[in-house]
Design a protein around this motif. Sequence first.
Motif, PDB file in Angstrom:
ATOM      1  N   VAL A 154     -22.319 -26.794  13.985  1.00  0.00           N
ATOM      2  CA  VAL A 154     -23.265 -27.168  15.046  1.00  0.00           C
ATOM      3  C   VAL A 154     -24.184 -28.285  14.571  1.00  0.00           C
ATOM      4  O   VAL A 154     -24.405 -29.271  15.291  1.00  0.00           O
ATOM      5  N   ARG A 155     -24.706 -28.175  13.355  1.00  0.00           N
ATOM      6  CA  ARG A 155     -25.606 -29.215  12.830  1.00  0.00           C
ATOM      7  C   ARG A 155     -24.906 -30.561  12.709  1.00  0.00           C
ATOM      8  O   ARG A 155     -25.518 -31.602  12.929  1.00  0.00           O
ATOM      9  N   SER A 156     -23.647 -30.541  12.341  1.00  0.00           N
ATOM     10  CA  SER A 156     -22.905 -31.776  12.094  1.00  0.00           C
ATOM     11  C   SER A 156     -22.269 -32.355  13.343  1.00  0.00           C
ATOM     12  O   SER A 156     -21.660 -33.421  13.281  1.00  0.00           O
ATOM     13  N   HIS A 157     -22.381 -31.664  14.440  1.00  0.00           N
ATOM     14  CA  HIS A 157     -21.697 -32.117  15.650  1.00  0.00           C
ATOM     15  C   HIS A 157     -22.223 -33.482  16.087  1.00  0.00           C
ATOM     16  O   HIS A 157     -23.438 -33.695  16.141  1.00  0.00           O
ATOM     17  N   PRO A 158     -21.319 -34.410  16.394  1.00  0.00           N
ATOM     18  CA  PRO A 158     -21.757 -35.762  16.756  1.00  0.00           C
ATOM     19  C   PRO A 158     -22.573 -35.833  18.050  1.00  0.00           C
ATOM     20  O   PRO A 158     -23.299 -36.804  18.260  1.00  0.00           O
ATOM     21  N   LEU A 159     -22.486 -34.802  18.894  1.00  0.00           N
ATOM     22  CA  LEU A 159     -23.244 -34.814  20.143  1.00  0.00           C
ATOM     23  C   LEU A 159     -24.533 -33.990  20.085  1.00  0.00           C
ATOM     24  O   LEU A 159     -25.286 -33.960  21.050  1.00  0.00           O
ATOM     25  N   MET A 160     -24.782 -33.352  18.958  1.00  0.00           N
ATOM     26  CA  MET A 160     -26.023 -32.583  18.815  1.00  0.00           C
ATOM     27  C   MET A 160     -27.148 -33.551  18.469  1.00  0.00           C
ATOM     28  O   MET A 160     -27.049 -34.298  17.493  1.00  0.00           O
ATOM     29  N   PRO A 161     -28.217 -33.543  19.263  1.00  0.00           N
ATOM     30  CA  PRO A 161     -29.294 -34.486  18.988  1.00  0.00           C
ATOM     31  C   PRO A 161     -30.050 -34.156  17.699  1.00  0.00           C
ATOM     32  O   PRO A 161     -30.160 -32.996  17.309  1.00  0.00           O
ATOM     33  N   VAL A 162     -30.562 -35.190  17.088  1.00  0.00           N
ATOM     34  CA  VAL A 162     -31.393 -35.031  15.895  1.00  0.00           C
ATOM     35  C   VAL A 162     -32.658 -34.271  16.302  1.00  0.00           C
ATOM     36  O   VAL A 162     -33.192 -34.463  17.390  1.00  0.00           O
ATOM     37  N   GLY A 163     -33.128 -33.418  15.427  1.00  0.00           N
ATOM     38  CA  GLY A 163     -34.391 -32.726  15.672  1.00  0.00           C
ATOM     39  C   GLY A 163     -34.257 -31.343  16.276  1.00  0.00           C
ATOM     40  O   GLY A 163     -35.266 -30.661  16.455  1.00  0.00           O
ATOM     41  N   VAL A 164     -33.045 -30.906  16.591  1.00  0.00           N
ATOM     42  CA  VAL A 164     -32.856 -29.551  17.115  1.00  0.00           C
ATOM     43  C   VAL A 164     -32.640 -28.619  15.927  1.00  0.00           C
ATOM     44  O   VAL A 164     -31.638 -28.732  15.226  1.00  0.00           O
ATOM     45  N   PRO A 165     -33.574 -27.709  15.660  1.00  0.00           N
ATOM     46  CA  PRO A 165     -33.375 -26.775  14.546  1.00  0.00           C
ATOM     47  C   PRO A 165     -32.230 -25.813  14.844  1.00  0.00           C
ATOM     48  O   PRO A 165     -32.182 -25.220  15.922  1.00  0.00           O
ATOM     49  N   ILE A 166     -31.306 -25.692  13.913  1.00  0.00           N
ATOM     50  CA  ILE A 166     -30.201 -24.747  14.026  1.00  0.00           C
ATOM     51  C   ILE A 166     -30.369 -23.751  12.887  1.00  0.00           C
ATOM     52  O   ILE A 166     -30.233 -24.104  11.719  1.00  0.00           O
ATOM     53  N   HIS A 167     -30.695 -22.513  13.258  1.00  0.00           N
ATOM     54  CA  HIS A 167     -30.980 -21.464  12.293  1.00  0.00           C
ATOM     55  C   HIS A 167     -29.786 -20.532  12.156  1.00  0.00           C
ATOM     56  O   HIS A 167     -29.061 -20.306  13.118  1.00  0.00           O
ATOM     57  N   GLY A 168     -29.630 -19.950  10.974  1.00  0.00           N
ATOM     58  CA  GLY A 168     -28.608 -18.937  10.751  1.00  0.00           C
ATOM     59  C   GLY A 168     -29.251 -17.650  10.286  1.00  0.00           C
ATOM     60  O   GLY A 168     -30.084 -17.657   9.376  1.00  0.00           O
ATOM     61  N   LEU A 169     -28.893 -16.543  10.925  1.00  0.00           N
ATOM     62  CA  LEU A 169     -29.419 -15.237  10.560  1.00  0.00           C
ATOM     63  C   LEU A 169     -28.305 -14.194  10.601  1.00  0.00           C
ATOM     64  O   LEU A 169     -27.275 -14.404  11.237  1.00  0.00           O
TER      65      LEU A 169
END
Length: 190
Positions: A154-169
């Motif tokens: 998800v973090r590396s996805h080319p369409l995911m905008p910069v600045g969206v925190p992606i957390h893992g729990l």
Amino acid sequence: MSSLNNILNFNEQFVTEKQYEPFITTKYPDKKIVILSCMDTRLVELLLKAMNLRNGDVKIVKSAGAIVNHPFGGIMRSLLVAVYELQAEEIYIIGHYDCGMSAIDPQAMLEHMCERGIKQETIDIINYSGVDLEQWLRGFGDVTTSVLKSVDIVRSHPLMPVGVPIHGLVIDPGTGKLDLVSDGNGYSKK
């Protein structure tokens, strides 16, 4: 009476008595969060309670094992829709201990498919078409590693905008305790 009939009979009463009123909200998540979690029955209510969330607070996407299998599959599309169209500003990928996906035996599942009427010929055609069914059906060995892999997709996805925190729990389905695997705050996309 079938479960469908039971559900429809209950639903008629639910609507007639306006029991839906406490759940009225908008399609936009109040807390601007989207959660990807497992479809495990133990998490239906527990996950939201353990996070102090209620109806209307978040968007929830479910998949077996909270896994993002493919960067252009339906799970990733749902996360992108939540961010771009439904005002979600953070993504939480939440796996759980004692997950059934950690014990999936792809060969046994293929055998179960045949037992329930799927022809071996169909399985062979899919395999010959370039789909590795055993790999596609395979679960994971370690939930933490699995969550980190999905977070990375998800973090590396080319369409995911910069600045969206992606957390893992990872949540304990017995107690609701959350273990942080990856804090997406301050992470900068490469």
